[in-house]
Design a protein around this motif. Structure first.
Motif, PDB file in Angstrom:
ATOM      1  N   PRO A 116       0.806  -1.228   0.000  1.00 11.54           N
ATOM      2  CA  PRO A 116       0.000   0.000   0.000  1.00 11.54           C
ATOM      3  C   PRO A 116       0.839   1.278   0.000  1.00 11.54           C
ATOM      4  CG  PRO A 116      -0.911  -1.597   1.529  1.00 11.54           C
ATOM      5  CD  PRO A 116       0.432  -2.135   1.085  1.00 11.54           C
ATOM      6  N   ALA A 117       1.939   1.278   0.739  1.00 13.84           N
ATOM      7  CA  ALA A 117       2.802   2.463   0.774  1.00 13.84           C
ATOM      8  C   ALA A 117       3.440   2.713  -0.588  1.00 13.84           C
ATOM      9  CB  ALA A 117       3.882   2.301   1.844  1.00 13.84           C
ATOM     10  N   VAL A 118       3.871   1.647  -1.255  1.00  9.61           N
ATOM     11  CA  VAL A 118       4.471   1.778  -2.590  1.00  9.61           C
ATOM     12  C   VAL A 118       3.433   2.321  -3.572  1.00  9.61           C
ATOM     13  CG1 VAL A 118       5.420   0.468  -4.539  1.00  9.61           C
ATOM     14  CG2 VAL A 118       6.265   0.050  -2.225  1.00  9.61           C
ATOM     15  N   THR A 119       2.208   1.833  -3.474  1.00  4.31           N
ATOM     16  CA  THR A 119       1.140   2.296  -4.368  1.00  4.31           C
ATOM     17  C   THR A 119       0.884   3.786  -4.197  1.00  4.31           C
ATOM     18  OG1 THR A 119       0.096   0.121  -4.402  1.00  4.31           O
ATOM     19  CG2 THR A 119      -1.299   1.998  -4.973  1.00  4.31           C
ATOM     20  N   VAL A 120       0.801   4.246  -2.966  1.00  4.95           N
ATOM     21  CA  VAL A 120       0.553   5.673  -2.713  1.00  4.95           C
ATOM     22  C   VAL A 120       1.703   6.521  -3.237  1.00  4.95           C
ATOM     23  CG1 VAL A 120       0.337   7.427  -0.895  1.00  4.95           C
ATOM     24  CG2 VAL A 120      -1.020   5.329  -0.774  1.00  4.95           C
ATOM     25  N   ILE A 121       2.934   6.106  -2.980  1.00 11.33           N
ATOM     26  CA  ILE A 121       4.087   6.888  -3.456  1.00 11.33           C
ATOM     27  C   ILE A 121       4.139   6.885  -4.980  1.00 11.33           C
ATOM     28  CG2 ILE A 121       6.612   7.018  -3.486  1.00 11.33           C
ATOM     29  CD1 ILE A 121       6.495   6.065  -0.527  1.00 11.33           C
ATOM     30  N   SER A 122       3.796   5.772  -5.595  1.00 12.58           N
ATOM     31  CA  SER A 122       3.751   5.704  -7.051  1.00 12.58           C
ATOM     32  C   SER A 122       2.718   6.684  -7.604  1.00 12.58           C
ATOM     33  CB  SER A 122       3.418   4.277  -7.500  1.00 12.58           C
ATOM     34  OG  SER A 122       3.344   4.194  -8.900  1.00 12.58           O
ATOM     35  N   THR A 123       1.575   6.760  -6.941  1.00 14.53           N
ATOM     36  CA  THR A 123       0.521   7.699  -7.351  1.00 14.53           C
ATOM     37  C   THR A 123       0.995   9.148  -7.201  1.00 14.53           C
ATOM     38  OG1 THR A 123      -1.196   6.127  -6.733  1.00 14.53           O
ATOM     39  CG2 THR A 123      -1.853   8.438  -6.916  1.00 14.53           C
ATOM     40  N   LEU A 124       1.649   9.435  -6.103  1.00 12.34           N
ATOM     41  CA  LEU A 124       2.129  10.802  -5.851  1.00 12.34           C
ATOM     42  C   LEU A 124       3.220  11.226  -6.821  1.00 12.34           C
ATOM     43  CD1 LEU A 124       2.339  10.741  -1.950  1.00 12.34           C
ATOM     44  CD2 LEU A 124       0.650  11.961  -3.350  1.00 12.34           C
ATOM     45  N   THR A 125       4.112  10.294  -7.152  1.00 11.43           N
ATOM     46  CA  THR A 125       5.253  10.645  -7.999  1.00 11.43           C
ATOM     47  C   THR A 125       4.980  10.437  -9.482  1.00 11.43           C
ATOM     48  OG1 THR A 125       6.203   8.414  -7.895  1.00 11.43           O
ATOM     49  CG2 THR A 125       6.891  10.001  -6.189  1.00 11.43           C
ATOM     50  N   GLY A 126       3.983   9.621  -9.799  1.00 12.94           N
ATOM     51  CA  GLY A 126       3.723   9.285 -11.194  1.00 12.94           C
ATOM     52  C   GLY A 126       4.748   8.321 -11.763  1.00 12.94           C
ATOM     53  N   GLU A 127       5.525   7.706 -10.893  1.00  9.53           N
ATOM     54  CA  GLU A 127       6.573   6.775 -11.318  1.00  9.53           C
ATOM     55  C   GLU A 127       6.206   5.353 -10.934  1.00  9.53           C
ATOM     56  OE1 GLU A 127      10.389   7.893  -9.775  1.00  9.53           O
ATOM     57  OE2 GLU A 127      10.019  10.014 -10.159  1.00  9.53           O
ATOM     58  N   GLU A 128       6.764   4.406 -11.688  1.00  8.98           N
ATOM     59  CA  GLU A 128       6.626   3.000 -11.344  1.00  8.98           C
ATOM     60  C   GLU A 128       7.717   2.625 -10.338  1.00  8.98           C
ATOM     61  OE1 GLU A 128       4.368   0.566 -12.186  1.00  8.98           O
ATOM     62  OE2 GLU A 128       3.242   2.278 -12.984  1.00  8.98           O
ATOM     63  N   PRO A 129       7.395   1.806  -9.350  1.00  8.39           N
ATOM     64  CA  PRO A 129       8.426   1.384  -8.399  1.00  8.39           C
ATOM     65  C   PRO A 129       9.429   0.445  -9.069  1.00  8.39           C
ATOM     66  CG  PRO A 129       6.363   0.234  -7.986  1.00  8.39           C
ATOM     67  CD  PRO A 129       6.077   1.250  -9.046  1.00  8.39           C
ATOM     68  N   THR A 130      10.640   0.402  -8.550  1.00  5.14           N
ATOM     69  CA  THR A 130      11.670  -0.479  -9.104  1.00  5.14           C
ATOM     70  C   THR A 130      11.423  -1.935  -8.725  1.00  5.14           C
ATOM     71  OG1 THR A 130      13.104  -0.296  -7.170  1.00  5.14           O
ATOM     72  CG2 THR A 130      13.416   1.335  -8.955  1.00  5.14           C
ATOM     73  N   ARG A 131      10.720  -2.170  -7.627  1.00  2.00           N
ATOM     74  CA  ARG A 131      10.489  -3.520  -7.091  1.00  2.00           C
ATOM     75  C   ARG A 131      11.806  -4.188  -6.689  1.00  2.00           C
ATOM     76  NH1 ARG A 131       5.274  -2.870  -6.257  1.00  2.00           N
ATOM     77  NH2 ARG A 131       4.043  -2.560  -8.114  1.00  2.00           N
ATOM     78  N   ALA A 132      12.802  -3.367  -6.379  1.00  2.00           N
ATOM     79  CA  ALA A 132      14.112  -3.883  -5.974  1.00  2.00           C
ATOM     80  C   ALA A 132      14.042  -4.467  -4.575  1.00  2.00           C
ATOM     81  CB  ALA A 132      15.150  -2.766  -6.025  1.00  2.00           C
ATOM     82  N   ILE A 133      14.464  -5.687  -4.452  1.00  2.00           N
ATOM     83  CA  ILE A 133      14.526  -6.337  -3.143  1.00  2.00           C
ATOM     84  C   ILE A 133      15.698  -5.744  -2.386  1.00  2.00           C
ATOM     85  CG2 ILE A 133      14.951  -8.529  -1.966  1.00  2.00           C
ATOM     86  CD1 ILE A 133      13.635  -9.867  -4.440  1.00  2.00           C
ATOM     87  N   GLY A 134      15.444  -5.329  -1.156  1.00  2.00           N
ATOM     88  CA  GLY A 134      16.511  -4.791  -0.334  1.00  2.00           C
ATOM     89  C   GLY A 134      16.885  -3.358  -0.616  1.00  2.00           C
ATOM     90  N   ALA A 135      16.019  -2.596  -1.219  1.00  2.00           N
ATOM     91  CA  ALA A 135      16.345  -1.223  -1.612  1.00  2.00           C
ATOM     92  C   ALA A 135      16.739  -0.341  -0.428  1.00  2.00           C
ATOM     93  CB  ALA A 135      15.182  -0.589  -2.378  1.00  2.00           C
ATOM     94  N   VAL A 136      16.141  -0.527   0.723  1.00  2.00           N
ATOM     95  CA  VAL A 136      16.450   0.304   1.892  1.00  2.00           C
ATOM     96  C   VAL A 136      17.885   0.108   2.335  1.00  2.00           C
ATOM     97  CG1 VAL A 136      15.974   0.573   4.370  1.00  2.00           C
ATOM     98  CG2 VAL A 136      14.100   0.500   2.749  1.00  2.00           C
ATOM     99  N   TYR A 137      18.400  -1.099   2.228  1.00  2.00           N
ATOM    100  CA  TYR A 137      19.735  -1.417   2.731  1.00  2.00           C
ATOM    101  C   TYR A 137      20.760  -1.563   1.617  1.00  2.00           C
ATOM    102  CZ  TYR A 137      16.991  -2.239   6.848  1.00  2.00           C
ATOM    103  OH  TYR A 137      16.140  -2.075   7.894  1.00  2.00           O
TER     104      TYR A 137
END
Length: 137
Positions: free
Chosen positions: A105-126
């Motif tokens: 849900p958080a990725v969906t909201v940010i995608s909507t706000l930015t108009g960008e598709e998420p990278t779906r990268a595993i481990g992106a935070v670290y």
């Protein structure tokens, strides 16, 4: 800790179990679960983590070996891969185990706000943690 006005015998004296599942380390989901559990005092739930989940079969095997139908439980998960997330959700639903998607849900909201598709990268935070690992838990 104040008790809700519920039937006190709903779970008896069994401590509920929260499973944390992730396609990486599980740090994000574990932190959220610990923060939520802290609202209920020490020992209110037990937490078990299954990290580095790569496919639904590993989840099936894990729950075939570890699931206790007599113990209340739920799954909190963070999966970057939407297909894997849906497959695991179906498996948990089939078993009657409630689950919470903490990342989708958080990725969906940010995608909507930015108009960008998420990278779906595993481990992106670290990704730049100096250990050469990624972990968008």
């Amino acid at each position: 800790m104040a008790k809700l006005d519920l039937d006190d015998d709903i779970f008896g004296q069994v401590v509920p179990l929260i499973y944390v599942l992730s396609d990486s380390r599980g740090e994000t989901a574990n932190t959220v679960v610990m923060a939520a559990a802290a609202q209920f005092g020490d020992g209110s739930v037990d937490i078990e983590r299954l990290s580095n989940v790569k496919d639904v079969d590993s989840v099936r095997v894990y729950f075939d070996e570890h699931y206790d139908a007599d113990r209340p439980c739920a799954v909190f998960h963070t999966f970057a891969n939407g297909i894997l997330r849906r497959e695991i959700r179906r498996e948990l639903d089939r078993r009657g185990i409630p689950s919470i998607d903490l990342l989708g849900p958080a990725v969906t909201v940010i995608s909507t706000l930015t108009g960008e598709e998420p990278t779906r990268a595993i481990g992106a935070v670290y990704k730049d943690d100096g250990k050469g690992e990624g972990a968008a838990n």
